[in-house]
Design an enzyme around this catalytic site. Sequence first.
Site, short mmCIF file in Angstrom:
data_model
loop_
_atom_site.label_atom_id
_atom_site.label_comp_id
_atom_site.label_asym_id
_atom_site.label_seq_id
_atom_site.Cartn_x
_atom_site.Cartn_y
_atom_site.Cartn_z
N GLN A 1 -13.46 13.51 -9.45
CA GLN A 1 -12.89 12.91 -8.24
C GLN A 1 -12.76 11.39 -8.34
OE1 GLN A 1 -15.71 15.26 -5.58
NE2 GLN A 1 -13.93 15.07 -4.24
N HIS B 1 -19.74 23.77 -4.36
CA HIS B 1 -18.46 23.07 -4.22
C HIS B 1 -18.27 22.06 -5.36
CE1 HIS B 1 -15.35 20.93 -1.61
NE2 HIS B 1 -15.61 20.03 -2.54
N GLU B 2 -19.31 21.30 -5.65
CA GLU B 2 -19.17 20.25 -6.68
C GLU B 2 -19.04 20.86 -8.07
OE1 GLU B 2 -18.30 17.62 -5.48
OE2 GLU B 2 -19.12 17.87 -3.47
N CYS C 1 -13.80 18.07 1.84
CA CYS C 1 -13.84 17.53 0.49
C CYS C 1 -13.28 16.11 0.55
CB CYS C 1 -12.99 18.40 -0.44
SG CYS C 1 -12.91 17.80 -2.13
N LEU C 2 -13.92 15.18 -0.13
CA LEU C 2 -13.44 13.78 -0.07
C LEU C 2 -12.05 13.66 -0.70
CD1 LEU C 2 -16.71 11.77 -0.83
CD2 LEU C 2 -15.55 12.02 1.37
N GLY D 1 -21.24 15.05 -1.11
CA GLY D 1 -21.19 15.47 -2.50
C GLY D 1 -20.01 14.83 -3.20
N HIS E 1 -15.58 21.73 -8.81
CA HIS E 1 -14.75 20.60 -9.27
C HIS E 1 -14.78 20.47 -10.79
CE1 HIS E 1 -13.18 18.51 -5.77
NE2 HIS E 1 -14.34 18.58 -5.14
#
Length: 432
Positions: free
Chosen positions: A50, A139-140, A97-98, A45, A143
């Site tokens: 990000q 999660h996204e 998470c990236l 994701g 963000h």
Amino acid sequence: MKRPILQDKDPILRLPTEAVLDFDLELGQLIDDMIETMRGNNGIGLAAPQVGVSKKIIICEFKGEKEVAIPAFPLTVICNPEIVKASKENVNMVEGCLSFPGLELLIKRPKKVTVRGFDRYGNKIEISAERLFARALEHEIDHLNSTLMVDHLQRIGLVFIGTGTLGKPALEMLAKDPQYNIKLVVTGEQRDGNAIVKVAEKYKLPILRTKNIKDEVIVGKIRNIKPKIGVMADFGQIIPDSLLGLPKYGIINIHPSLLPKHRGPSPVQQTILNDDKETGVTLIKTESKMDAGGIISQVISKLHGTENAVILKEYLAKIGASLLLSSLPYYIAGDLKATPQEEKEATYTKLFKKEDGLVTLESDGKEIERKIRAFIEWPKTYLEVNGKRTLLLSAHLDTEGKIVIDRVKPEGKKEMTYDEYLRGYKTRLTFK
Ligand code: NI
């Protein structure tokens, strides 16, 4: 074009985001870049902030993995996403998470969600998802609301039970990990200032000393702190059933052998005595029968055949701590389950006695060399020469596999090399 991913402390991750108004080529280019960036980093994701763009765009995709039984979900792109429905039921899952490479956190969120928004061309879409798919969407979308997974950190109440040195690095790692709240450290009474007490004092953790963990008063004190999970290492007392059922996730035991091999009190020493070629650490769910609980995870380590019990135990304590910290979130989330041991493969170790250290000039040299390494701390390896006890402190095998004694300590004398010993005592220690 793959774009750089902003990392944890980057202020852009905390900026408010703007709705997508123009579904144009520029938007298409940004979405294509996001897809390339997510795939290029093996992510499941990504949200526009990000990659440094404060706009309401999320993407996610999971192609499935052979070793995990989690359903795949297709590439999903949502602009201006909104959660319109979320299940009351919350589930724990391990998230990454990236923007936080290497960090894995156990996070509780709704099991199912329905999300509304627009696709890349501006068409209205509505998606209902559960499990990992729901998790990725949640999660996204976080963000886009300037929320990061670290904001959801939960602290799991934990009781640690241990006396010996094996659990020292595990307790230290648990104390440093913000995911765990060590509410109590239970230790034995026999050795004041043991390794566990030292760590507990260093991190200002509450300590409870007891000779008898079966005592109802002690069990009551542990019940009062309402632990979610227990961790045990090298304790030496049998845990009563009344305690086993207290924490929701049970009591996890760190055992320094490849269970079901070497159950019981002396696995490290027995591993050396047996000349095993490999050893390891096993995490089990503690049951009333000693070391017989289901296996949660295991790590295998090759042996050189020169390790002594002190060095080996220290090493296993370290890899056991890493195994614990990497397994616990998955175990609590229900992704790692306790698998029953092969009962018929079980072997048992005993508590050694002083006499177990005695060898004679008739003993087998290879066995003595192993004994010296296994019994280095206790009961030690010794010979009775002319009614006097001589400790054999270290030895090695020569190229022909014959024992060569290196250091000894005759009764009432200081430690010395074998050459010094020969000059003084004139008795060669030659073994079979
Ligand atoms: Ni993320």
